[in-house]
Structures are given as structure tokens and as C-alpha cells.
Design a protein around this motif. Structure first.
Motif, mmCIF file in Angstrom:
data_model
loop_
_atom_site.group_PDB
_atom_site.id
_atom_site.type_symbol
_atom_site.label_atom_id
_atom_site.label_comp_id
_atom_site.label_asym_id
_atom_site.label_seq_id
_atom_site.Cartn_x
_atom_site.Cartn_y
_atom_site.Cartn_z
ATOM 1 N N ARG A 16 0.818 -1.216 0.000
ATOM 2 C CA ARG A 16 0.000 0.000 0.000
ATOM 3 C C ARG A 16 0.846 1.259 0.000
ATOM 4 N NH1 ARG A 16 -3.626 -0.271 4.967
ATOM 5 N NH2 ARG A 16 -4.477 1.645 4.083
ATOM 6 N N ASP A 17 1.959 1.224 0.760
ATOM 7 C CA ASP A 17 2.818 2.399 0.850
ATOM 8 C C ASP A 17 3.809 2.436 -0.300
ATOM 9 O OD1 ASP A 17 1.556 3.064 3.194
ATOM 10 O OD2 ASP A 17 3.046 2.068 4.455
ATOM 11 N N LYS A 18 4.222 3.638 -0.655
ATOM 12 C CA LYS A 18 5.197 3.799 -1.731
ATOM 13 C C LYS A 18 6.504 3.096 -1.383
ATOM 14 C CE LYS A 18 7.428 7.381 -4.531
ATOM 15 N NZ LYS A 18 7.592 8.840 -4.748
ATOM 16 N N GLU A 19 6.867 3.138 -0.077
ATOM 17 C CA GLU A 19 8.123 2.540 0.365
ATOM 18 C C GLU A 19 8.132 1.018 0.208
ATOM 19 O OE1 GLU A 19 6.281 4.600 2.141
ATOM 20 O OE2 GLU A 19 7.503 6.441 2.149
ATOM 21 N N SER A 20 6.955 0.416 0.157
ATOM 22 C CA SER A 20 6.881 -1.049 0.061
ATOM 23 C C SER A 20 6.825 -1.533 -1.389
ATOM 24 C CB SER A 20 5.654 -1.569 0.815
ATOM 25 O OG SER A 20 4.463 -1.053 0.262
ATOM 26 N N ARG A 21 6.848 -0.611 -2.332
ATOM 27 C CA ARG A 21 6.854 -0.989 -3.748
ATOM 28 C C ARG A 21 8.280 -0.870 -4.268
ATOM 29 N NH1 ARG A 21 1.887 3.133 -4.721
ATOM 30 N NH2 ARG A 21 0.377 2.056 -3.373
ATOM 31 N N MET A 22 8.911 -1.999 -4.385
ATOM 32 C CA MET A 22 10.333 -2.016 -4.751
ATOM 33 C C MET A 22 10.592 -3.016 -5.866
ATOM 34 S SD MET A 22 12.109 -1.859 -0.962
ATOM 35 C CE MET A 22 11.144 -3.239 -0.332
ATOM 36 N N GLN A 23 11.657 -2.741 -6.627
ATOM 37 C CA GLN A 23 12.115 -3.663 -7.657
ATOM 38 C C GLN A 23 13.584 -3.974 -7.423
ATOM 39 O OE1 GLN A 23 11.345 -2.069 -11.549
ATOM 40 N NE2 GLN A 23 9.119 -2.287 -11.386
ATOM 41 N N PHE A 24 13.930 -5.235 -7.580
ATOM 42 C CA PHE A 24 15.320 -5.654 -7.411
ATOM 43 C C PHE A 24 15.795 -6.300 -8.704
ATOM 44 C CE2 PHE A 24 13.227 -5.654 -3.323
ATOM 45 C CZ PHE A 24 14.157 -5.036 -2.475
ATOM 46 N N THR A 25 16.845 -5.748 -9.272
ATOM 47 C CA THR A 25 17.380 -6.253 -10.529
ATOM 48 C C THR A 25 18.811 -6.744 -10.333
ATOM 49 O OG1 THR A 25 18.078 -4.025 -11.163
ATOM 50 C CG2 THR A 25 15.925 -4.765 -11.948
ATOM 51 N N SER A 26 19.250 -7.561 -11.281
ATOM 52 C CA SER A 26 20.593 -8.130 -11.205
ATOM 53 C C SER A 26 21.632 -7.053 -11.493
ATOM 54 C CB SER A 26 20.718 -9.281 -12.202
ATOM 55 O OG SER A 26 21.966 -9.900 -12.087
ATOM 56 N N SER A 27 22.737 -7.104 -10.759
ATOM 57 C CA SER A 27 23.793 -6.099 -10.888
ATOM 58 C C SER A 27 24.726 -6.440 -12.049
ATOM 59 C CB SER A 27 24.595 -6.003 -9.591
ATOM 60 O OG SER A 27 25.392 -7.166 -9.438
#
Length: 450
Positions: free
Chosen positions: A272-283
Motif C-alpha cells: 500500500r505504501d510507496k516505500e513497500s513498492r520495490m524492484q530488485f534487478t541483477s547487478s
């Protein structure tokens, strides 16, 4: 009497402070609640009323701190099985757990369908040695029924000094009635990563839990496997995530990063919060060579281990083998509080690169392989099987080759059997190894070859 009177005055004063504080919160939030059409302030008033009644009329004098802690814990328990309140002592233990050393039984638990359930026993711990298995339902801890226990309460009851015993009453598929398991508590030292060569060219890495040093330990393990393989790159790798209950999200991302092409999605979260919407990509760091990879999972694989399996499966970097995983696809955020206590609050769901939610579903293997017990006397049974050469009037196959040197008997000179390699007796690991070998053979044959 004077001491008692002072105690009552202090308690009453503390209660007045709580009431004033709650009233202030009620007033400050009332306008916001009214704007939203809600009635939260009325429920806060109800909480205040109940606290006052308990303080005044309960049969024994009640510690106000205990009441408040209980109210918070009940509030969070009503949300989902993974949200909970941690007292300062429990919060401190939780931080120790992620470093890989803690006291207790070595068991990861959750609440499933209202029943305290084992996610998985941790490798080489009292729980595993006693025969506790993923999916076991814990009905009692000693004499206390678990029906109304929170996860936090259950953990407290199973923790204790090294050498002390606890009895778990377990119900399991196949049991006619619950059985008691006696476990002796120990200091749990969890080694996150273990590795070895299964055969020349074929590596095996086991991740027991995702801790602060898992990524670092995995890097060392992969390097060591190449050294053990006489400096040659691996022909294939088995990544064993069975009975891995999960752990730190960032470590799951880093483990996946070893195998996923740079810039590709590993996992993303939605809340629900903006802080909880995350994306993790390969380095862009150096990747492992593109050798065949098999990931093993089962019903004890949860959370972070499902993230890794899902990412490698979606990017077709690995074949996932085993049985359906646990299905814990939610993210818990740890929030420290002012008195050194803490909240474990579910703030998001996580999704695989292709947008699959794992919550309550789990990862489905590409190849389903149930765990079976390999027969210990397989070589003896094989020697007793009738072959073509044993049949009467069989004809010879032409000029015989020089017979191979007879293998040594599995017994040593004293007539005692050598210890069985546990991985060689692990049916799922052996099937994964067979797949890797077949993969290599098919690659060598190439297109158009018979």
C-alpha cells in the motif's frame, strides 16, 4: 498499608497518563477519521474503557506494561500469521537469529489453517535429529496446547537453556494419532552454506538459511568448488534449497544475482505504501559461467528460497526439481520501537519476474520428484538379478575385452561397512545429478547427431 497505597496511586497515575494519551490520540485523529468516514477513534475509546475496567476490577493487580504489550500483540495477531509484536528480549533474539547463532531447537514455524505448523527443521539441529519434518503440526509444547498460542509465544516456549528438554506433540500425515517427540535444547549454530563435489565436474551447494553472510559464503563456496575440480569450470551445479525457511530478502537477491544476467528483474514487491513498492534487478558484477543448474525445493522451502527458485525458473536459468514449495510470498518489515521492542509487520507481497505471486501457492517444480529412500542393499540385489549370461544355452558376444579390475568390497579389512555418503543416498540429489549429466551428453551430441 502505606506501601500498598503508594502502589495503587502510582498505578492509578500511570493509568491516567495512558487515558490522557489515548484521548489525545483520539482527538488528533478524529478529524482525519471523520474525513475518511471511519470510526477508529470510537474503537480507541473502547480500548481505554477495557483497560480501565481490567485495572479496577480484575481479580489480581495487573501490570500496565503487560496489558499494553498484550493489546498490541493481539492487534497484530489478528492481521496474519507473520505479523507480531516482539518484546525487547524477543527483538534482541531476532537480531541474533539473522547472524546465524541462537539457542533452542532449530525449528522454523508458522501458523497454517489456524494450526502451529513446521515450515522446516534447520539442518543438523535437535529438531532435525529428533525426526521433526516440514508440514508437521505441533499440537502441544510440553503440557501447553498450541491452539491459542501466537508464533512469538510458541518460540518463547521452545527456547531455553542448553541441555534442557522439551516435548512436542506432533500430528503428521500417516500418523493414526499424535506422537510425542522429546528434544533437548542446544545452541544452534547455523552454517548458511555448505558445498562439495558430487563427482568430477559436478558441484553441490546447500543453502540452509539466508543470513547476513550468505552471499559472501556462497561466493567462497563456488570458488572452492572450482579449486576442488582442479581449476576447471563446473559442468553443472545442484543448488539445494530444500527445507530452507528463508531469511533476509537482500541475501536472496544477491544469491540470485550470481546466476541472472545483468539488468534482469529478480523480484519485485507490491504494497500500500510507496516505500513497500520495490524492484530488485541483477547487478553488473561478474556472473557464474552459464553451466547447467538444477535447483532443489520441497514443502520446507519458503520465502527467500522461493524468491531464488522463482527468479531462476522465470529466466530459464535453472531447472527447478523436487516438490511444491511452502508458499510464503509476503514481506515482513522490522520496525524498532522506543523501548527496544519491535514490530514484525507484513507490508507487501513479492512477485517473481513474470509477475507470479507465491503467497499461499508456492513454486511448482519443472520436474516433480518425490523424495524416496534408496535401498541400502541395492548393489547386493543387483548382483542377484538374472542376466543373459545366466540363461541356459546363451551365446557369447564375441571376443571378450580385458575384464575390469574388481572393485573393493564396501567392507574394510575388519569386515565393517564403510559409512554411506548421505548425498549418494539422497534420491532427489541423485536425480538432479542424472539430469545434469544428461544435459551435458545432449550438448555434446549437438543438433543432427544420433
Amino acid at each position: 498499608m502505606l506501601k500498598f497505597g503508594k502502589t495503587r496511586k502510582v498505578a492509578a497515575g500511570f493509568l491516567v497518563t495512558i487515558v490522557v494519551l489515548v484521548a489525545f490520540i483520539s482527538i488528533s485523529t478524529q478529524r482525519r477519521c471523520d474525513a475518511q468516514g471511519g470510526k477508529e477513534y470510537e474503537y480507541i475509546g473502547l480500548l481505554t474503557d477495557v483497560m480501565m475496567i481490567v485495572k479496577k476490577s480484575y481479580v489480581e493487580e495487573v501490570d500496565s506494561k503487560k496489558l499494553i504489550y498484550g493489546a498490541i500483540n493481539g492487534m497484530l495477531t489478528a492481521l496474519d500469521p507473520h505479523s507480531s509484536f516482539m518484546s525487547p528480549e524477543t527483538f534482541k533474539e531476532m537480531k541474533i537469529d539473522t547472524k546465524g547463532a541462537f539457542g533452542g531447537l532449530g525449528i522454523e514455524i508458522s501458523i497454517k489453517d489456524g494450526i502451529l505448523t513446521v515450515i522446516s527443521p534447520i539442518e543438523d539441529t535437535p529438531a532435525q535429529r529428533a525426526g521433526i519434518k516440514a508440514g508437521d503440526q505441533i499440537l502441544r509444547i510440553d503440557e501447553r496446547f498450541t491452539k491459542d498460542l501466537t508464533i512469538t509465544d510458541a518460540v518463547k516456549r521452545m527456547r531455553g537453556p542448553k541441555g534442557t528438554a522439551v516435548i512436542l506433540t506432533i500430528m503428521r500425515d500417516g500418523f493414526e494419532k499424535p506422537k510425542e517427540f522429546k528434544l533437548v535444547r542446544d545452541i544452534i549454530q547455523v552454517k548458511s552454506v555448505k558445498s562439495r563435489l558430487l563427482e568430477s565436474g559436478y558441484g553441490y551447494v546447500r543453502i540452509a538459511q539466508f543470513q547476513e553472510r550468505t552471499d559472501e559464503d556462497l561466493s567462497k563456496a563456488l570458488k572452492t568448488l572450482v579449486e576442488e575440480n582442479k581449476g576447471k569450470q563446473l559442468a553443472g551445479l545442484v543448488l539445494d534449497l530444500r527445507n530452507d525457511p528463508g531469511g533476509l530478502l537482500d541475501q536472496a537477491v544477491r544469491v540470485s544475482d550470481h546466476f541472472v544476467e545483468s539488468g534482469k528483474m529478480i523480484v519485485y514487491t507490491e504494497g500500500r505504501d510507496k516505500e513497500s513498492r520495490m524492484q530488485f534487478t541483477s547487478s553488473s558484477r561478474t556472473k557464474e559461467p552459464n553451466y547447467p543448474l538444477v535447483v532443489l525445493i520441497n514443502g520446507g522451502s519458503a520465502s527467500a528460497s522461493e524468491i531464488v527458485a522463482g527468479a531462476l525458473q522465470d529466466h530459464k536459468r535453472a531447472i527447478v526439481m523436487g516438490t511444491q514449495s511452502f508458499g510464503k510470498g509476503s514481506v515482513q518489515t522490522i520496525i524498532p520501537l522506543s523501548d527496544d521492542s519491535g514490530l514484525r509487520l507484513t507490508t507487501a507481497r513479492y512477485y517473481t519476474p513474470k509477475g507470479r505471486s507465491i503467497q499461499a501457492k508456492g513454486i511448482t517444480p519443472d520436474i516433480v520428484v518425490e523424495q524416496l529412500e534408496l535401498p541400502k542393499e541395492s548393489s547386493r540385489r543387483e548382483s542377484m538379478m538374472i542376466r543373459e549370461k545366466d540363461l541356459e544355452n546363451h551365446f557369447e558376444g564375441g571376443e571378450e575385452e580385458k575384464p575390469a579390475e574388481r572393485k573393493a568390497d564396501p567392507k574394510d579389512q575388519k569386515g565393517e561397512r564403510k559409512p554411506v555418503d548421505p548425498l549418494k543416498a539422497d534420491y532427489q540429489v541423485m536425480r538432479a545429478l542424472d539430469l545434469l549429466k544428461g544435459w551435458e551428453i545432449m550438448k555434446q551430441m549437438g543438433p543432427g547427431k544420433p
